[in-house]
Structure formats: C-alpha cells, structure tokens
Design a protein around this motif. Sequence first.
Motif, mmCIF file in Angstrom:
data_model
loop_
_atom_site.group_PDB
_atom_site.id
_atom_site.type_symbol
_atom_site.label_atom_id
_atom_site.label_comp_id
_atom_site.label_asym_id
_atom_site.label_seq_id
_atom_site.Cartn_x
_atom_site.Cartn_y
_atom_site.Cartn_z
ATOM 1 N N VAL A 296 -9.873 22.071 28.570
ATOM 2 C CA VAL A 296 -9.287 21.889 29.896
ATOM 3 C C VAL A 296 -8.956 20.412 30.083
ATOM 4 O O VAL A 296 -9.386 19.562 29.297
ATOM 5 C CB VAL A 296 -10.245 22.372 31.004
ATOM 6 C CG1 VAL A 296 -10.521 23.860 30.861
ATOM 7 C CG2 VAL A 296 -11.554 21.585 30.977
ATOM 8 N N THR A 297 -8.201 20.103 31.124
ATOM 9 C CA THR A 297 -7.717 18.725 31.269
ATOM 10 C C THR A 297 -8.136 18.066 32.578
ATOM 11 O O THR A 297 -7.611 17.017 32.938
ATOM 12 C CB THR A 297 -6.178 18.700 31.139
ATOM 13 O OG1 THR A 297 -5.600 19.589 32.100
ATOM 14 C CG2 THR A 297 -5.752 19.137 29.746
ATOM 15 N N LEU B 182 -16.602 17.899 27.994
ATOM 16 C CA LEU B 182 -17.033 16.678 28.685
ATOM 17 C C LEU B 182 -16.644 15.398 27.936
ATOM 18 O O LEU B 182 -16.093 14.465 28.551
ATOM 19 C CB LEU B 182 -18.538 16.725 28.956
ATOM 20 C CG LEU B 182 -18.977 17.685 30.076
ATOM 21 C CD1 LEU B 182 -20.495 17.687 30.220
ATOM 22 C CD2 LEU B 182 -18.320 17.309 31.407
ATOM 23 N N PRO B 183 -16.885 15.301 26.620
ATOM 24 C CA PRO B 183 -16.445 14.089 25.911
ATOM 25 C C PRO B 183 -14.926 13.907 25.964
ATOM 26 O O PRO B 183 -14.429 12.779 26.073
ATOM 27 C CB PRO B 183 -16.919 14.330 24.471
ATOM 28 C CG PRO B 183 -18.021 15.324 24.589
ATOM 29 C CD PRO B 183 -17.638 16.203 25.734
ATOM 30 N N ILE C 265 -22.758 26.181 27.856
ATOM 31 C CA ILE C 265 -23.233 24.976 27.159
ATOM 32 C C ILE C 265 -22.189 24.495 26.150
ATOM 33 O O ILE C 265 -21.867 23.302 26.079
ATOM 34 C CB ILE C 265 -24.578 25.260 26.458
ATOM 35 C CG1 ILE C 265 -25.673 25.492 27.507
ATOM 36 C CG2 ILE C 265 -24.963 24.105 25.531
ATOM 37 C CD1 ILE C 265 -26.985 25.981 26.923
ATOM 38 N N LYS C 266 -21.644 25.433 25.362
ATOM 39 C CA LYS C 266 -20.637 25.071 24.362
ATOM 40 C C LYS C 266 -19.382 24.523 25.028
ATOM 41 O O LYS C 266 -18.783 23.541 24.547
ATOM 42 C CB LYS C 266 -20.293 26.304 23.518
ATOM 43 C CG LYS C 266 -19.317 26.030 22.385
ATOM 44 C CD LYS C 266 -19.910 25.108 21.337
ATOM 45 C CE LYS C 266 -18.970 24.939 20.151
ATOM 46 N NZ LYS C 266 -19.503 23.975 19.160
ATOM 47 N N ALA D 272 -13.092 10.671 27.776
ATOM 48 C CA ALA D 272 -12.223 9.779 26.997
ATOM 49 C C ALA D 272 -10.853 9.611 27.638
ATOM 50 O O ALA D 272 -10.116 8.681 27.301
ATOM 51 C CB ALA D 272 -12.071 10.318 25.575
ATOM 52 N N GLY D 273 -10.517 10.505 28.570
ATOM 53 C CA GLY D 273 -9.206 10.439 29.216
ATOM 54 C C GLY D 273 -8.201 11.337 28.518
ATOM 55 O O GLY D 273 -8.004 11.222 27.304
ATOM 56 N N VAL D 274 -7.593 12.234 29.264
ATOM 57 C CA VAL D 274 -6.648 13.191 28.695
ATOM 58 C C VAL D 274 -5.240 12.603 28.729
ATOM 59 O O VAL D 274 -4.779 12.168 29.793
ATOM 60 C CB VAL D 274 -6.672 14.522 29.483
ATOM 61 C CG1 VAL D 274 -5.690 15.519 28.882
ATOM 62 C CG2 VAL D 274 -8.083 15.102 29.512
#
Length: 527
Positions: A222-223, A292-293, A285-286, A297-299
């Motif tokens: 997702v973004t 999240l990372p 969780i997966k 980091a920015g999409v």
Amino acid sequence: MAATELKLFDFSKEPIRVLHFTWIAFFLTFYVWFNMAPLATTMLDSIDWLTKSHIKVLMICNVALTIPARIVVGAMIDKYGPRRVFSGLMVVMGIPAIFFAFGNSFIQLMVARLILGSIGAGFVIGIKMVANWFPAKMVGRAEGLYAGWGNFGSAAAAGSLPFFTIHLMDKWLGFGDDSWRWTLFLNALICMIYGMVYWFLVKDNPPGKKQIMAKKTEPMMVTSYKDLIQYILWSFPLVGAMGVLAWKIQTVQIVTDGLSHNLYSENVLYLIYGVLALLYVGHVIKTLQVNLPYLKAGVPEKDKYSWGSVAALNSTYFANFGAELAVVSMLPMFFESVFAPLMNDAGEKIMTAEMAGLVAGSFAFVNLVARPLGGLLSDMMSSRKRTMLIYMIGIAIGFFGMAMIGKYDAVVEGEQTIVPMFDGMWWLVVSVIITIGCSFFVQGAEGATFAVIPMVNKKMTGQIAGMAGAYGNVGAVIYLVIFSLVDAKTFFYIVAAGAALSFIFCWLMLEEPKGSHGEDEDDEFEN
C-alpha cells in the motif's frame, strides 16, 4: 486493424489467439469445478451409502477454499506470471478431480472436493493474462469476453455431463453404475491435458513488453498509512466468511448407520475458529512487516495509488457476483413456489420444475452477452467510474423489482408464503422480463468491475483481481446464509440494499483510473 476494434476471429493477431486460448482454459476450470451438481442424483442412485445430507456437505466444500485460493493465486500470478500459474493449476487440480471421481468413502469425496474448490481461482489468472495483451482502451471488452464466455463452463457442465454419462459412458461404453465416475475422470483428464498444452500456446506478454514481476508472494503493498488500515480491515471478512462456512458445515446433519449427527463437534468448530484467527493475525503481522518499512522510506509519487479503489471494487463484486451465485441457487424454487397457483385451461400447473429451471437458467445464460457488454461500455464511455455507478444502481433497482414479483400471503406452518403480485399469465411474463433485465445489470457490472481492476495498479493486477474475486465468493456465502434466515421477498430487498450501499461506496471511494482509455500509451494491438 484499428486500435479501437476487437475482431474476435482474426487469428492472425496474437492477442486474439491468447484471448481465445485463455477463455477456454477458464471455461475448463469452471467445467471441472461445477461437475458434481449435474450428476448428484446419479451419484445418489449409484452409491448406496451416499445421502442427500452428504451431497449438501460436498456442495459447501466445493466453494470453501475458493476464497483463500483466489488470494494466494493472485499473489502467485504477480510473481510467476499467468502462463505458469494457469498451466500449473489445471494440471494439479486434475488430481483431486480424479480422486473424487473414484472416491469410495465420504472422507475421500469430501477431502477431494475441498481441494478441488481451489480450481475456482482460475478466473483471476486470465484477468492478468488478458490485461497484459490488450491496451487500456480495449481491456474492458476483452476482459468481458474472457469472463463471460469462460464463465459459461458451469452452464455447459450442467447441460452436457448428464448426456455424456447416459449416452457415452453407459449406453456406448457400457460402464453401467460407474458411468458418472468415468465422465468425471474424462472431465479431469481433458483439463490436465489442456493445462499442459496451454503452457506452449501462450506467452505472458507481447513481444517487447516487459512485465515487472513481484520478488515474493507476500501481502499487497500500500502507499499510505490510511490505505494500510483499510487493507487490514478489508482482509478480515475473507477470514470471517471461512468461519461462516465452517459453522454452516458443522450444522449440517448427516446419517451414518441410521443415526443422524453433525459432521463434526462444536469443539472442532472452535478449533477451526482458532486456526482462522491465527491466520488472520499472521496476515496482519506480515502485512505490517512488509509495508511499514516501505511507507517510512517514502513512496515514490509514480508508485502511489488509491487503495480506496480496491475496496470499492471489492464491494461491487460482493454485490454483483456474490448476488448472482446466491440468486441462481434459489431462483428455481422461488418461481416454482410463487407461481404454483397459476394453472392452464386443463388445470395443470404452468410453472413446473422444468419451467422454473429454464427461468433460473436464463439468469445465468445472459452472461454470454451481458458481461462482455459491461466491459465494452466501460471502454466506450468517457468515465469508467460512471459506468460502474450506473450498473450498481441498476442492480439495486433490478432486485427491488424482483422483490415486487410476489406479495405476502398467509403464514403456513410457521413459514411465510408468497403469491404473485398480480393474477394472470401476463404477470409471469413481466416477472421473467424483470428477472432477465436484472441479470443484465448484475453481469454487466461484473464486466465493468474487471474493466477497472487492471487500471488500479498494473504491478499488482493479480493480487487486486484475486481479492475482488474472493469478495465475490464472500458475497455468495453471506447472501446464502441470509437467505436461509429470511423469506425470498425480504432476501431480494437485502440484495438490493447491498447493491445500493456499494453504489454509495463507489461514489465516495472509487477514483477514475489514470490513462484508463489509453491516453498515455501507444497502440499496442498491432502485434
């Protein structure tokens, strides 16, 4: 050939060949998936220990694993490509189909049918294949033709399998009581052979067009954080529907050695609930580990898309395909019971079981035309979102009209009876017209839904198609459970309300896909 034309039988064009090879593959998967119902009575006559209760359980098992299978297969398409996955699915699913054909115990039949339900995921594979081969300005009608013609496999199974059993396997080849087994074996064998042939008939992409494959089969990317929450929330009903199926199977009574009992105990049911809960927690969780990372980091701007559009399309397929599966299963009984008082001059019932079956069949038969038309209109109209909205409000009006076919009469032995709203043959004709008109909107909306899906995020078409396809099955499960609790008139009101809610949701959440009519692409169809 002009880029806006789709000449279906111009086999000099590779995209046309791929389209035909792919809808045939889809057709065969549905032919195998729905091969039990037409032969159910033959099976009951042939196997002395098999009962109608067993058949009910097997019918539920036939759709139980389709929901997770469509999710898993959707992710596999984006990693391995549609050619490998479609070929593999057809070959592998032939194995449980053969085990079912020669099953000699209820456990063998049930396990084989559970696994075989995964073949229903074949539909989402072709969505990706067709999207790869057709430009945006043509993808709606191409997807509609693929889905409309391939989906006819279920109707073809209903019409042809009894004929093959009686005339080919029994009268000609002399298999006797085992004729149905050899019919199903041949059915599975053809599917497996075509799966192997399909590998050599098609390629994943046109020459010069590179497909970006996912590195792993993992949850959807997702973004935005808002989209992450939506994705997690919308994943729950997929697991919840599995829980509903587990509950429904547990409540079915089967007879063993003259004793009636549940298929499994409540303790086993609670264990299944626990496993499903753990699966959902693991998925969450997966999903967080993957997304999240990426979000921190920015999409990149070019990779952003609205997950609200995915949610909106989930809702439309829930409300159209889910409604279709549920309504087709109850429509013969509805017409036969409502129009039971209608007699001809000889005092005979006009609405016989055969006539009711024909009316119900017409609801599914228009799929050949209505679904491609939905895709075509999505291509031709200036806004795919507007096309989707028109279809969804049409479904709501159509099912409201079907609720008006009958009116409430007396309550007999605790059951609400429904009789025709008006007397006379003319009202039966009008009722059939209402039913067919509603069907055109239902199945046209299915075509319009999958005309939009390849435009949302081309890198994840498989996963998006898989999730939307799974929501169609979720809709069928929920609507069928609702139907078991209410009368038919109320049921149609509820289905109409579901379509109306989807209309509102699409109005608010569905975004018009960028470049959805090929504004930003070259003519790719001359390959």
